[in-house]
Design an enzyme around this catalytic site. Sequence first.
Site, mmCIF file in Angstrom:
data_model
loop_
_atom_site.group_PDB
_atom_site.id
_atom_site.type_symbol
_atom_site.label_atom_id
_atom_site.label_comp_id
_atom_site.label_asym_id
_atom_site.label_seq_id
_atom_site.Cartn_x
_atom_site.Cartn_y
_atom_site.Cartn_z
ATOM 1 N N LYS A 102 1.002 -1.250 0.022
ATOM 2 C CA LYS A 102 0.068 -0.115 0.065
ATOM 3 C C LYS A 102 1.011 1.282 0.143
ATOM 4 C CE LYS A 102 -3.562 -2.622 0.869
ATOM 5 N NZ LYS A 102 -4.675 -2.963 -0.345
ATOM 6 N N SER A 210 -9.688 -1.477 -1.848
ATOM 7 C CA SER A 210 -8.555 -1.801 -1.081
ATOM 8 C C SER A 210 -8.895 -1.834 0.248
ATOM 9 C CB SER A 210 -7.777 -0.184 -1.023
ATOM 10 O OG SER A 210 -6.509 -0.543 -0.337
#
Length: 262
Positions: A102, A210
């Site tokens: 990420k 996400s």
Amino acid sequence: MAAKAEKKDGIFETVKTVVYAVAIAAVFRTLLFQPFWIPSGSMKETLLIGDFLFVNKMAYGYSRYSCPMGLCPFEGRLLASEPERGDVVVFRHPVNGSDFIKRLIGLPGDTVQMVDGKVVLNGQELPQTPAGDFIETYEPQGPMSNEPRCANAPVGQGGTCIKPRMMETLPGGHSYPVLNIDNGGFADNTPVFTVPPGHYFFLGDNRDNSQDSRYGRAVGGVGFVPAENLIGRADRIMFSSAGKSLFFFWTWRADRFFKAVQ
């Protein structure tokens, strides 16, 4: 007898060569660079499903998670170096032990909030400027056959899948593309998160797809990530394939070979 001795010597040399090769590979993977394959679309368009990259493990120093299966025999970090806001980081999930990738948004002491799909960092909204649309084919992607979300849904198989794209800019000028289909639900309108000491706050660039620090660990997110869970920084894509197998050469994305991760 001489032939048997030579045969034994040959086997010994082969075994020794294999042991040396495995040892060198283990040291390389533990101390220098770890290969990482992108299995999901959470970092589109910075990283696509099927991108293959090396993670720089020297960037932040070493923790027990620097070794395979978290077997390094020490706590904390050795030769520690602070990550920079905006880095694309591989880290170990605090609960399920998976490796995630990420973008680092919040440093220790920062406050982070999502308001109408935009990041508010330390009370200031991060600027976003329109950057056209991200366009891909609606079809199963990668070995897991993930299908993308589309702003123009419903889209049939083989159709054009569109997502609005914005360039988001952090304090200091680091810019990167983010994708956001809509601004509804918890993920786009969150409470204020205050990043505790020794922890970090991460978001995926594909904001509607996400599982990241916006979500608590109880619902599959990562919450705040402890510093010792950082594995390394993603610096460069080495290879990329859009197909289910690396051997499907007709699906290789040559334009992504050796591409720097911004």
